[in-house]
Design an enzyme around this catalytic site. Structure first.
Site: not given
Ligand code: M6R
Length: 617
Positions: A2, A27, A76, A102-103, A486, A490, A493, A509, A612
């Protein structure tokens, strides 16, 4: 997870809170709310499910009377769905006290039962309201001393939290507490701020204080007081925010992600800047810390998501240049499997936010087990670097879009600098070898820029044509493998479609069974000049999938003609050494995921269900 912001000062707080929340919306964005102590000393509150815009429109249509003390929250959801009632702030003490959080408060149901037994009632399903009601009760116990009441409350809470509160009886005072969750202070002139992240107040001040673990802070317009949970005063570490408000603005870009992809060259250049002297790597933050690297027998890299893929790329460089065995582990798996670590282990954590709870807990675990810890982080004042023995900051600038892009290339860059540094400290590399690699690294920003200039509009075009695609596969070998992972992450998400990354050698395999006519497959092809053996193998893999009808999109070095007969599309990257290719090959994949999500009309900055900064385990 949050976003939290608090303000005290001479100005009307609502515009400051709303602007702060819009910078923290990355966030969490399933509901938002603010509370303000107005000019007449009353406490007003408004909260709405949905994005911040809904709250903003509501406040425009039905204004809340304003005042100079306020708190704001963007959520969130964890406990309780994203509804108006579950949105923060939560009120207590006959609606005179407002609390945001937050938490996760792990013992909230036990506390709730205790409060219900005493006759307290609740209006939401959240753990936060339990903290608010408890704070209201302790506030009375403490004779109206809000800081004292906080101390009593935090002694009862288990889990991770940042809490902010204000009480109608104390205009001009906002109190906060933190454990395992971020909170920073912004120091203004005659006004002060509290926030999850400096982005919330950087347009007002760049002077900040990082609050440590288990500390309580009280801000008034005149000053700031920080004490630990036992009430002892603590010294706080001041720092200057290294970027200005413009860096966290969208500027003229269609999205933060578009802006951040365009900043990938700068993210690499800025992370290298100031860390090379006379051709050799010289990382000021590591001055005097050679002891950290001298006796280690292994390195474990811990991270989550995209940061973990940067770690896998880094493993190849660390092993090649520093000649230390490296394992890369997802932080949440590492922490709970009783890993064998000790003083001979260097645990390198990677985190853009520096607040990812899984990574933070793994770092703490490693420290307690006697390992040495080094944090690669993009956010000043964040918790993970504060919990580590050493820090190497990435200088990607603020990353606002939920999908990590420029931070990824900056993380790889920082890992490469670290690998070269350790290689030299341990005499695994000659000065000349290190200097050659430094030169390669310094050339990367211009090469990324070439990829953007030459390929971006073409990639966006075919992403548009592929808007109805239901599944995309990504293949790579060696450092191309984490880049395939990666690319798939991307796409998942951002575009919400099935996407998987595979090591190309693994194809036969099992995964090759997925190939059917028309299946789009991206293949990251190693350089034929630098990695001839691997190149041949990948070209064979391409032939295998092509023979089964796959639609093949290759990312290959300029001049690589061997791929032409088997590719439907060829995206070109400039010539680079094998370890530097990932920094170039990932750029088309970032553009592709963004382009396809945009073509589907999706919000690339705030994909569904995500936040994020993942500050829950
Ligand atoms: O803030 P961080 O780099 O620790 O975050 C790690 C992951 O949560 C972050 O990389 C997440 O996978 C992204 N949404 C990927 O685009």
């Amino acid at each position: 997870m949050c976003g939290i912001v608090g303000y005290v000062g001479p100005r009307q707080s609502q515009p400051i809170l709303l602007a702060g929340l819009s910078r923290l919306e990355y966030r969490g964005y399933d509901s938002a709310g603010i509370a303000v102590i107005d000019g007449g000393g009353d406490l007003g509150m408004r909260k709405r499910a949905g994005k911040l815009k809904i709250l903003r429109d509501d406040l425009t249509a039905h204004p809340l009377s304003d005042g100079t003390t306020g708190i704001g929250h963007t959520r969130w959801a964890t406990h309780g769905g994203p509804t108006d009632a579950n949105a923060h702030p939560h009120l207590a003490d006959d609606d005179k006290l407002a609390v945001i959080h937050n938490g996760i408060i792990e013992n909230f149901s036990e506390l709730k039962s205790e409060l219900v037994a005493e006759g307290y009632t609740f209006r939401s399903e959240t753990d936060t309201e339990v903290a608010a009601v408890l704070l209201g009760r302790e506030y009375r116990e403490a004779g109206g001393n809000l800081v004292e009441a906080f101390r009593m409350v935090v002694a009862r809470l288990e889990g991770a939290f940042t809490l902010l509160a204000m009480h109608r009886d104390h205009p001009g005072l906002v109190v906060g507490a933190r454990r395992n969750s971020p909170l920073v202070i912004g120091l203004g002139d005659g006004e002060n701020f509290l926030a999850s992240d400096v982005a919330a107040f950087v347009e007002h001040t760049r002077r900040a204080l990082a609050i440590g673990q288990d500390e309580i802070v009280a801000i008034t317009p005149e000053g700031v007081e920080v004490t630990d949970f036992s009430g002892d005063e603590v010294d706080v570490e001041p720092f200057e925010v290294m970027w200005d408000a413009a860096a966290a603005d969208k500027g003229g870009w269609s999205s933060f992600m578009a802006k951040e992809v365009s900043e990938e060259p700068d993210a690499v250049a800025n992370t290298v800047r100031g860390r090379v002297k006379d051709g050799a790597v010289a990382i000021p933050e590591l001055d005097g810390l050679d002891g950290l690297f001298a006796d280690i027998t292994r390195i474990i890299v811990i991270a989550c998501g995209t940061a973990a893929y940067a770690g896998v790329v880094g493993k190849y460089a660390l092993e090649q240049w520093a000649r230390v065995p490296v394992d890369v582990e997802l932080a949440h798996e590492f922490r709970y499997r009783d890993p064998v670590i000790g003083p001979d282990t260097l645990v390198v954590s990677i985190s853009q936010s520096g607040e990812t709870m899984d990574t933070l807990m793994a770092v703490k675990y490693a420290r307690e087990a006697g390992a040495k810890t080094l944090s690669i982080c993009n956010t000043q004042g964040a918790t993970i670097p504060r919990e580590s023995d050493a820090i190497v900051y990435t200088h990607a600038g603020p990353e606002v879009a939920v999908a990590s892009t420029k931070a990824f290339v900056a993380q790889i860059t920082a890992l490469y600098l670290l690998a070269l540094h350790i290689g030299r400290v341990r005499d695994a590399l000659t000065a000349e070898q290190a200097a050659d690699n430094v030169r390669e690294l310094e050339a990367v920003p211009a090469k990324i820029q070439q990829v953007l200039d030459r390929e971006q509009s073409r990639i966006e075009q075919f992403a548009h044509w592929m808007a109805d695609t239901r599944s995309v596969l990504f293949l790579g070998r060696h450092v191309g493998y984490p880049i395939a992972l990666e690319g798939a992450l991307k796409l998942k998400e951002l575009a919400y479609i099935h996407a998987e990354g595979f090591a190309a050698g693994e194809l036969k395999h099992g995964p090759i069974a997925l190939i059917e006519p028309g299946q789009p497959v991206f293949v990251i092809v190693p350089s034929p000049r630098e990695s001839a053996e691997l190149h041949k193998k990948v070209v064979s893999n391409i032939q295998e999938i092509r023979a089964r009808g796959a639609r093949v999109i290759v990312i290959a070095e300029e001049g690589d003609a061997a791929v032409l007969p088997f590719a439907d599309e060829v995206l070109r990257i400039p010539l680079a050494g094998p370890l530097f290719e990932p920094l170039l090959a990932v750029v088309p994949l970032h553009i592709f995921a963004m382009g396809l999500a945009t073509a589907k009309g999706l919000d690339v900055d705030q994909p569904r269900n995500l936040a994020k900064s993942v500050t829950v385990e």
